[in-house]
Design a protein around this motif. Structure first.
Motif, PDB file in Angstrom:
ATOM      1  N   PRO A 194       2.631 -25.501 -60.817  1.00 18.74           N
ATOM      2  CA  PRO A 194       3.097 -26.829 -60.397  1.00 18.74           C
ATOM      3  C   PRO A 194       4.004 -27.535 -61.405  1.00 18.74           C
ATOM      4  O   PRO A 194       4.555 -28.589 -61.088  1.00 18.74           O
ATOM      5  CB  PRO A 194       1.793 -27.616 -60.186  1.00 18.74           C
ATOM      6  CG  PRO A 194       0.769 -26.894 -60.973  1.00 18.74           C
ATOM      7  CD  PRO A 194       1.171 -25.449 -60.931  1.00 18.74           C
ATOM      8  N   LEU A 195       4.171 -26.953 -62.578  1.00 20.65           N
ATOM      9  CA  LEU A 195       5.158 -27.501 -63.505  1.00 20.65           C
ATOM     10  C   LEU A 195       6.577 -27.105 -63.100  1.00 20.65           C
ATOM     11  O   LEU A 195       7.549 -27.670 -63.600  1.00 20.65           O
ATOM     12  CB  LEU A 195       4.856 -27.034 -64.930  1.00 20.65           C
ATOM     13  CG  LEU A 195       3.517 -27.556 -65.491  1.00 20.65           C
ATOM     14  CD1 LEU A 195       3.223 -26.918 -66.837  1.00 20.65           C
ATOM     15  CD2 LEU A 195       3.542 -29.063 -65.620  1.00 20.65           C
ATOM     16  N   LEU A 196       6.685 -26.140 -62.178  1.00 22.83           N
ATOM     17  CA  LEU A 196       7.977 -25.715 -61.642  1.00 22.83           C
ATOM     18  C   LEU A 196       8.109 -25.968 -60.146  1.00 22.83           C
ATOM     19  O   LEU A 196       9.217 -26.103 -59.633  1.00 22.83           O
ATOM     20  CB  LEU A 196       8.194 -24.221 -61.896  1.00 22.83           C
ATOM     21  CG  LEU A 196       8.244 -23.755 -63.356  1.00 22.83           C
ATOM     22  CD1 LEU A 196       8.407 -22.243 -63.404  1.00 22.83           C
ATOM     23  CD2 LEU A 196       9.374 -24.448 -64.111  1.00 22.83           C
ATOM     24  N   LEU A 197       6.990 -25.979 -59.436  1.00 25.04           N
ATOM     25  CA  LEU A 197       7.003 -26.104 -57.976  1.00 25.04           C
ATOM     26  C   LEU A 197       6.200 -27.329 -57.583  1.00 25.04           C
ATOM     27  O   LEU A 197       5.016 -27.443 -57.929  1.00 25.04           O
ATOM     28  CB  LEU A 197       6.395 -24.851 -57.340  1.00 25.04           C
ATOM     29  CG  LEU A 197       6.460 -24.754 -55.816  1.00 25.04           C
ATOM     30  CD1 LEU A 197       7.897 -24.494 -55.351  1.00 25.04           C
ATOM     31  CD2 LEU A 197       5.538 -23.647 -55.313  1.00 25.04           C
ATOM     32  N   ASP A 198       6.830 -28.243 -56.868  1.00 33.82           N
ATOM     33  CA  ASP A 198       6.148 -29.436 -56.398  1.00 33.82           C
ATOM     34  C   ASP A 198       6.570 -29.717 -54.966  1.00 33.82           C
ATOM     35  O   ASP A 198       7.278 -28.907 -54.349  1.00 33.82           O
ATOM     36  CB  ASP A 198       6.412 -30.636 -57.320  1.00 33.82           C
ATOM     37  CG  ASP A 198       7.909 -30.913 -57.502  1.00 33.82           C
ATOM     38  OD1 ASP A 198       8.681 -30.731 -56.529  1.00 33.82           O
ATOM     39  OD2 ASP A 198       8.304 -31.306 -58.606  1.00 33.82           O
ATOM     40  N   ARG A 199       6.146 -30.837 -54.438  1.00 39.53           N
ATOM     41  CA  ARG A 199       6.456 -31.137 -53.040  1.00 39.53           C
ATOM     42  C   ARG A 199       7.949 -31.360 -52.819  1.00 39.53           C
ATOM     43  O   ARG A 199       8.420 -31.298 -51.690  1.00 39.53           O
ATOM     44  CB  ARG A 199       5.634 -32.337 -52.576  1.00 39.53           C
ATOM     45  CG  ARG A 199       4.134 -32.026 -52.510  1.00 39.53           C
ATOM     46  CD  ARG A 199       3.295 -33.219 -52.064  1.00 39.53           C
ATOM     47  NE  ARG A 199       1.876 -32.875 -52.074  1.00 39.53           N
ATOM     48  CZ  ARG A 199       1.077 -33.028 -53.116  1.00 39.53           C
ATOM     49  NH1 ARG A 199       1.581 -33.526 -54.251  1.00 39.53           N
ATOM     50  NH2 ARG A 199      -0.191 -32.682 -53.059  1.00 39.53           N
ATOM     51  N   GLY A 200       8.675 -31.587 -53.886  1.00 36.78           N
ATOM     52  CA  GLY A 200      10.107 -31.806 -53.764  1.00 36.78           C
ATOM     53  C   GLY A 200      10.908 -30.537 -53.555  1.00 36.78           C
ATOM     54  O   GLY A 200      11.982 -30.572 -52.942  1.00 36.78           O
ATOM     55  N   ASN A 201      10.406 -29.399 -54.056  1.00 37.63           N
ATOM     56  CA  ASN A 201      11.178 -28.155 -53.903  1.00 37.63           C
ATOM     57  C   ASN A 201      10.392 -27.037 -53.231  1.00 37.63           C
ATOM     58  O   ASN A 201      10.891 -25.925 -53.102  1.00 37.63           O
ATOM     59  CB  ASN A 201      11.727 -27.680 -55.258  1.00 37.63           C
ATOM     60  CG  ASN A 201      10.642 -27.247 -56.238  1.00 37.63           C
ATOM     61  OD1 ASN A 201       9.480 -27.641 -56.107  1.00 37.63           O
ATOM     62  ND2 ASN A 201      11.016 -26.462 -57.238  1.00 37.63           N
ATOM     63  N   ALA A 202       9.176 -27.314 -52.799  1.00 37.61           N
ATOM     64  CA  ALA A 202       8.382 -26.294 -52.099  1.00 37.61           C
ATOM     65  C   ALA A 202       8.873 -26.155 -50.659  1.00 37.61           C
ATOM     66  O   ALA A 202       9.156 -27.157 -49.993  1.00 37.61           O
ATOM     67  CB  ALA A 202       6.903 -26.662 -52.115  1.00 37.61           C
ATOM     68  N   PRO A 203       8.948 -24.932 -50.141  1.00 38.03           N
ATOM     69  CA  PRO A 203       9.447 -24.707 -48.783  1.00 38.03           C
ATOM     70  C   PRO A 203       8.388 -24.870 -47.695  1.00 38.03           C
ATOM     71  O   PRO A 203       8.668 -24.611 -46.517  1.00 38.03           O
ATOM     72  CB  PRO A 203       9.946 -23.263 -48.847  1.00 38.03           C
ATOM     73  CG  PRO A 203       9.032 -22.618 -49.835  1.00 38.03           C
ATOM     74  CD  PRO A 203       8.762 -23.671 -50.868  1.00 38.03           C
ATOM     75  N   ALA A 204       7.186 -25.270 -48.050  1.00 36.20           N
ATOM     76  CA  ALA A 204       6.091 -25.478 -47.100  1.00 36.20           C
ATOM     77  C   ALA A 204       5.109 -26.441 -47.756  1.00 36.20           C
ATOM     78  O   ALA A 204       5.206 -26.700 -48.960  1.00 36.20           O
ATOM     79  CB  ALA A 204       5.411 -24.140 -46.763  1.00 36.20           C
TER      80      ALA A 204
END
Length: 226
Positions: A194-204
């Motif tokens: 989650p330091l790289l993937l969050d709700r802003g760039n997650a595809p689902a």
């Protein structure tokens, strides 16, 4: 309101632990300093590698848990999914309950209505989530061997301080591949993810295991304004 002191087994890795503490603070419905959780923490980046030396890791985590108990901890949390393979040693050494971030995150994902869940985790974390999702009644989608190697490279990069645009794009791309293979929702099942993937760039829809753990700690420890 009954308040409980939280003991945190941290350092796996340090950035993920700091992220957990920030999310713990943000999740607390506080009106003043006194409404927050009292935390005692051992941020120990020298816990033996959970993959290469699991026996050593389990022993050290048990010692950490016992020290936290002696410092006044009444319940434990550990912002490292993979290290939950040592839950039994931790609880036996301390006689305290470790809040299970893997089980809590799997349950949250399934209760959202998803029946196929994509998991971005280490190999050890994948094994834990496979069991937890099966118990919760969902199927799991994981990266291929080649994609897992890319994932582990990104995780190691976070531990070395790489939180840049290229790393974020790489993690989002891996998440996208799981969605292409049928994942209805995603779990950030390693606390570096989650330091790289969050709700802003997650595809689902994304379930951040660190955030899920923080919210559960708030509930268990009785934090918040009375």
């Amino acid at each position: 309101m009954t308040r409980r002191v939280l003991g945190v087994l941290g350092g796996m890795g340090p950035a993920a632990t700091v992220d957990f503490l920030a999310k713990l603070q943000a999740a607390t419905p506080a009106g003043s300093d006194a409404d927050h959780i009292r935390v005692v923490m051992d941020l120990n980046p020298r816990v033996p590698d959970r993959h290469a030396d699991p026996e050593g890791a389990g022993a050290e985590l048990g010692r950490m848990a016992a020290r936290l108990r002696d410092l006044g901890a009444e319940v434990l949390a550990m912002p490292c999914n993979t290290a939950h393979q040592h839950r039994a040693e931790i609880e036996a050494a301390s006689d305290l309950t470790l809040i299970d971030m893997v089980a809590e995150t799997a349950r949250a994902a399934v209760e959202s209505g998803a029946r196929t869940v994509g998991v971005l985790a280490t190999p050890g974390g994948e094994r834990l989530y496979a069991a937890a999702l099966e118990t919760a009644g969902a199927a799991m989608v994981i990266p291929t061997d080649a994609d897992r190697a890319r994932l582990m490279g990104l995780i190691k990069g976070v531990k070395a301080g790489d939180l840049g645009t290229e790393a974020r794009a790489g993690m989002a791309a891996l998440a996208g591949l799981l969605v292409q293979r049928g994942a209805q929702t995603l779990i950030a099942g390693c606390t570096e993810v989650p330091l790289l993937l969050d709700r802003g760039n997650a595809p689902a829809p994304l379930w951040d295991s660190t955030e899920v753990l923080a919210r559960r700690c708030v509930a268990v420890c009785g934090a918040g304004a009375a």
